[in-house]
Design a protein around this motif. Structure first.
Motif, PDB file in Angstrom:
ATOM      1  N   LEU A 132       0.839  -1.194   0.000  1.00  0.00           N
ATOM      2  CA  LEU A 132       0.000   0.000   0.000  1.00  0.00           C
ATOM      3  C   LEU A 132       0.875   1.246   0.000  1.00  0.00           C
ATOM      4  CD1 LEU A 132      -3.062   0.741   0.209  1.00  0.00           C
ATOM      5  CD2 LEU A 132      -2.673   1.047   2.653  1.00  0.00           C
ATOM      6  N   ALA A 133       0.619   2.158  -0.954  1.00  0.00           N
ATOM      7  CA  ALA A 133       1.378   3.404  -1.004  1.00  0.00           C
ATOM      8  C   ALA A 133       1.077   4.243   0.228  1.00  0.00           C
ATOM      9  CB  ALA A 133       1.032   4.182  -2.269  1.00  0.00           C
ATOM     10  N   CYS A 134       2.069   4.984   0.695  1.00  0.00           N
ATOM     11  CA  CYS A 134       1.910   5.743   1.932  1.00  0.00           C
ATOM     12  C   CYS A 134       0.883   6.860   1.812  1.00  0.00           C
ATOM     13  CB  CYS A 134       3.263   6.307   2.372  1.00  0.00           C
ATOM     14  SG  CYS A 134       3.999   7.439   1.161  1.00  0.00           S
ATOM     15  N   THR A 135       0.616   7.323   0.606  1.00  0.00           N
ATOM     16  CA  THR A 135      -0.363   8.405   0.414  1.00  0.00           C
ATOM     17  C   THR A 135      -1.780   7.901   0.161  1.00  0.00           C
ATOM     18  OG1 THR A 135       0.152   8.460  -1.951  1.00  0.00           O
ATOM     19  CG2 THR A 135       1.400   9.951  -0.514  1.00  0.00           C
ATOM     20  N   THR A 136      -1.935   6.591  -0.005  1.00  0.00           N
ATOM     21  CA  THR A 136      -3.256   6.053  -0.358  1.00  0.00           C
ATOM     22  C   THR A 136      -4.286   6.180   0.754  1.00  0.00           C
ATOM     23  OG1 THR A 136      -2.309   4.524  -1.965  1.00  0.00           O
ATOM     24  CG2 THR A 136      -4.499   4.001  -1.108  1.00  0.00           C
ATOM     25  N   PRO A 137      -3.980   5.802   2.019  1.00  0.00           N
ATOM     26  CA  PRO A 137      -5.028   5.887   3.051  1.00  0.00           C
ATOM     27  C   PRO A 137      -5.612   7.281   3.208  1.00  0.00           C
ATOM     28  CG  PRO A 137      -3.179   4.592   3.836  1.00  0.00           C
ATOM     29  CD  PRO A 137      -2.739   5.207   2.552  1.00  0.00           C
ATOM     30  N   ARG A 138      -4.749   8.282   3.212  1.00  0.00           N
ATOM     31  CA  ARG A 138      -5.237   9.645   3.356  1.00  0.00           C
ATOM     32  C   ARG A 138      -6.100  10.040   2.162  1.00  0.00           C
ATOM     33  NH1 ARG A 138      -4.043  14.002   6.415  1.00  0.00           N
ATOM     34  NH2 ARG A 138      -4.249  16.068   5.458  1.00  0.00           N
ATOM     35  N   LYS A 224       3.496  -3.405  13.701  1.00  0.00           N
ATOM     36  CA  LYS A 224       4.423  -2.311  13.465  1.00  0.00           C
ATOM     37  C   LYS A 224       4.483  -1.442  14.704  1.00  0.00           C
ATOM     38  CE  LYS A 224       3.868  -1.733   8.444  1.00  0.00           C
ATOM     39  NZ  LYS A 224       3.472  -0.772   7.388  1.00  0.00           N
ATOM     40  N   HIS A 225       5.572  -0.734  14.850  1.00  0.00           N
ATOM     41  CA  HIS A 225       5.689   0.210  15.964  1.00  0.00           C
ATOM     42  C   HIS A 225       5.325   1.604  15.469  1.00  0.00           C
ATOM     43  CE1 HIS A 225       7.079   2.202  19.547  1.00  0.00           C
ATOM     44  NE2 HIS A 225       7.857   2.993  18.808  1.00  0.00           N
ATOM     45  N   LEU A 226       4.448   2.271  16.219  1.00  0.00           N
ATOM     46  CA  LEU A 226       3.974   3.585  15.835  1.00  0.00           C
ATOM     47  C   LEU A 226       4.717   4.659  16.608  1.00  0.00           C
ATOM     48  CD1 LEU A 226       1.849   5.255  14.242  1.00  0.00           C
ATOM     49  CD2 LEU A 226       0.389   5.099  16.282  1.00  0.00           C
ATOM     50  N   SER A 227       5.338   5.590  15.884  1.00  0.00           N
ATOM     51  CA  SER A 227       6.018   6.710  16.517  1.00  0.00           C
ATOM     52  C   SER A 227       4.999   7.732  17.000  1.00  0.00           C
ATOM     53  CB  SER A 227       6.996   7.371  15.534  1.00  0.00           C
ATOM     54  OG  SER A 227       7.957   6.429  15.085  1.00  0.00           O
ATOM     55  N   ASP A 228       5.416   8.575  17.938  1.00  0.00           N
ATOM     56  CA  ASP A 228       4.506   9.550  18.528  1.00  0.00           C
ATOM     57  C   ASP A 228       4.081  10.628  17.543  1.00  0.00           C
ATOM     58  OD1 ASP A 228       4.684   8.186  20.910  1.00  0.00           O
ATOM     59  OD2 ASP A 228       6.298   9.448  21.712  1.00  0.00           O
ATOM     60  N   ASN A 229       4.896  10.892  16.534  1.00  0.00           N
ATOM     61  CA  ASN A 229       4.578  11.958  15.579  1.00  0.00           C
ATOM     62  C   ASN A 229       4.074  11.421  14.243  1.00  0.00           C
ATOM     63  OD1 ASN A 229       6.993  10.805  14.844  1.00  0.00           O
ATOM     64  ND2 ASN A 229       7.917  12.721  14.123  1.00  0.00           N
ATOM     65  N   ILE A 230       3.558  10.181  14.225  1.00  0.00           N
ATOM     66  CA  ILE A 230       3.052   9.553  13.007  1.00  0.00           C
ATOM     67  C   ILE A 230       1.576   9.244  13.167  1.00  0.00           C
ATOM     68  CG2 ILE A 230       3.209   7.570  11.464  1.00  0.00           C
ATOM     69  CD1 ILE A 230       5.534   9.475  11.198  1.00  0.00           C
ATOM     70  N   CYS A 231       0.782   9.573  12.139  1.00  0.00           N
ATOM     71  CA  CYS A 231      -0.653   9.247  12.140  1.00  0.00           C
ATOM     72  C   CYS A 231      -0.827   7.757  11.865  1.00  0.00           C
ATOM     73  CB  CYS A 231      -1.388  10.078  11.092  1.00  0.00           C
ATOM     74  SG  CYS A 231      -3.137   9.670  10.896  1.00  0.00           S
ATOM     75  N   ALA A 232      -1.579   7.080  12.717  1.00  0.00           N
ATOM     76  CA  ALA A 232      -1.741   5.635  12.585  1.00  0.00           C
ATOM     77  C   ALA A 232      -2.621   5.240  11.409  1.00  0.00           C
ATOM     78  CB  ALA A 232      -2.328   5.049  13.874  1.00  0.00           C
ATOM     79  N   CYS A 234      -2.830   7.118   8.144  1.00  0.00           N
ATOM     80  CA  CYS A 234      -2.173   7.320   6.857  1.00  0.00           C
ATOM     81  C   CYS A 234      -0.668   7.088   6.916  1.00  0.00           C
ATOM     82  CB  CYS A 234      -2.439   8.737   6.340  1.00  0.00           C
ATOM     83  SG  CYS A 234      -1.685  10.044   7.322  1.00  0.00           S
ATOM     84  N   GLY A 235      -0.084   7.021   8.115  1.00  0.00           N
ATOM     85  CA  GLY A 235       1.348   6.786   8.233  1.00  0.00           C
ATOM     86  C   GLY A 235       2.211   7.987   7.921  1.00  0.00           C
ATOM     87  N   GLN A 236       1.581   9.172   7.824  1.00  0.00           N
ATOM     88  CA  GLN A 236       2.321  10.389   7.521  1.00  0.00           C
ATOM     89  C   GLN A 236       2.608  11.172   8.805  1.00  0.00           C
ATOM     90  OE1 GLN A 236       3.370  11.114   4.185  1.00  0.00           O
ATOM     91  NE2 GLN A 236       2.728   8.980   4.157  1.00  0.00           N
ATOM     92  N   PRO A 237       3.639  12.038   8.798  1.00  0.00           N
ATOM     93  CA  PRO A 237       4.012  12.776  10.012  1.00  0.00           C
ATOM     94  C   PRO A 237       2.911  13.737  10.461  1.00  0.00           C
ATOM     95  CG  PRO A 237       5.781  12.824   8.388  1.00  0.00           C
ATOM     96  CD  PRO A 237       4.580  12.265   7.697  1.00  0.00           C
ATOM     97  N   ILE A 238       2.851  13.968  11.771  1.00  0.00           N
ATOM     98  CA  ILE A 238       1.949  14.946  12.364  1.00  0.00           C
ATOM     99  C   ILE A 238       2.670  16.288  12.400  1.00  0.00           C
ATOM    100  CG2 ILE A 238       0.684  15.609  14.439  1.00  0.00           C
ATOM    101  CD1 ILE A 238      -0.548  13.215  13.126  1.00  0.00           C
ATOM    102  N   PHE A 260      -3.776  11.576  15.539  1.00  0.00           N
ATOM    103  CA  PHE A 260      -4.162  11.371  14.145  1.00  0.00           C
ATOM    104  C   PHE A 260      -4.429  12.716  13.486  1.00  0.00           C
ATOM    105  CE2 PHE A 260      -5.660   7.931  16.784  1.00  0.00           C
ATOM    106  CZ  PHE A 260      -5.229   6.791  16.121  1.00  0.00           C
ATOM    107  N   HIS A 261      -4.319  12.720  12.157  1.00  0.00           N
ATOM    108  CA  HIS A 261      -4.796  13.864  11.393  1.00  0.00           C
ATOM    109  C   HIS A 261      -6.321  13.934  11.502  1.00  0.00           C
ATOM    110  CE1 HIS A 261      -0.947  13.121   9.009  1.00  0.00           C
ATOM    111  NE2 HIS A 261      -0.793  14.326   9.528  1.00  0.00           N
TER     112      HIS A 261
END
Length: 332
Positions: A132-138, A224-232, A234-238, A260-261
């Motif tokens: 899945l492309a990182c921009t697809t969920p958003r 997967k491990h989720l970073s604090d500044n990542i939206c769960a 879409c996987g993009q930075p907050i 999340f965004h």
């Protein structure tokens, strides 16, 4: 061209004299007034259906029994095999209105249906790709959230126009009642139909992407491990802090402390009907997350669309099945 009707006389022998026996049992309808024509048609209809009371009662009984049995079958199907039920319902939601509108030559609906189908097909194609492309969920959630808002607004406007017409407000603007009612019902139909169809496609894409993204598995453990500044979602930075006011969108923090965004979590919870955290699967309190009173009706609106899905997708099929039974039994 003058129309001619044959008149049948009920009862037995009627002796009205020799002059009446020479009159034909026909008369020219074109010479009658509109009210007399309506009376003739009404009399012919009563004569045609005279003595059919038992047949009509049997048809009503078949309709009631079929509706009850169909409802029980659909409930059991949905409980035992929800995936196949949702897939068949989605297909019927997409095809059944298309069949009727094509027969009625509703070109405006067919145009909007084609545009919706092309865009949604592309979005669904992106959502089912692996990896899945990182921009697809958003992208997916923004499209269905936009569609949700448009259908919601269209339905509200259509309902308002219908109510204004019933109260005669359309006369202030010198709009004919039939024109105003047609416009309001059309908008209401568009809003409800695309609202229901969009939610079904959103749920399908949400289910597929939730497993593809890989933040949680069937066992309940994140892969997967989720970073604090990542939206769960879409996987993009907050980019905007939770306490800050964003220009385009804000950042939301759930009770589980995952951020999340705004567009992502709204699409996930309301449009995609996922009332849990995409990462840890904790239950999401929608009333707490969306405290604005203007946003709360959106959740109730989604429940209304779920109820209307039965009327749009399954009711025409059940009515067609009833007509088939009546045809086989020789009932008219």
């Amino acid at each position: 061209m003058a129309g001619v009707f044959e008149v049948e006389v009920d009862g037995g022998d009627h002796d009205h004299g020799p002059e009446h026996h020479d009159l034909p049992n026909q008369f020219d309808v074109s010479k009658l007034s509109p009210e007399e024509k309506w009376r003739v048609e009404h009399a012919r209809m009563h004569a045609k259906h005279k003595g059919h009371e038992a047949m009509h009662a049997e048809m009503v009984l078949i309709l009631i029994v079929t509706l009850v049995v169909a409802q029980l079958v659909l409930v059991q199907w949905k409980q035992r095999h929800p995936k196949s039920y949702n897939l068949v319902t989605l297909f019927q939601m997409w095809v059944v209105p298309l069949y009727f509108t094509t027969k009625l030559h509703w070109w405006r609906f067919l145009t909007t249906w084609f545009i919706f189908s092309v865009i949604t097909a592309y979005i669904s194609y992106r959502a089912t790709r692996k990896p899945l492309a990182c921009t697809t969920p958003r992208l997916v959630y923004k499209w269905f959230l936009l569609l949700y808002k448009i259908s919601y607004a269209t339905g509200i406007v259509g309902y308002s126009v219908v109510m204004f017409t019933l109260f005669g407000i359309n006369l202030i603007f010198r709009i004919k009642p039939e024109d105003a009612m047609d416009f309001g019902v059309s908008l209401l139909f568009y809003g409800l139909y695309y609202g229901v169809l969009g939610r079904d496609f959103a749920e399908m894409c949400a289910d597929f992407m939730a497993s593809t993204v890989g933040y949680y598995s069937a066992s309940g453990m994140p892969t997967k491990h989720l970073s604090d500044n990542i939206c769960a979602v879409c996987g993009q930075p907050i980019l905007v802090d939770v306490s800050e006011e964003g220009i385009i969108e804000n950042t939301y923090r759930l009770s589980c402390n995952h951020v999340f965004h705004e567009f992502c979590i709204r699409g996930w919870c309301i449009v995609g009907k996922k009332q849990m955290c995409p990462y840890c699967k904790e239950k999401v309190d929608l009333k707490r997350m969306f405290s604005n009173p203007w946003e709360r009706p959106h959740v109730m609106y989604g429940q209304l669309l779920d109820w209307l899905r039965y009327l749009v997708a399954w009711q025409p099929v059940i009515i067609g099945f009833v007509q088939g039974i009546n045809y086989l039994l020789g009932l008219e």
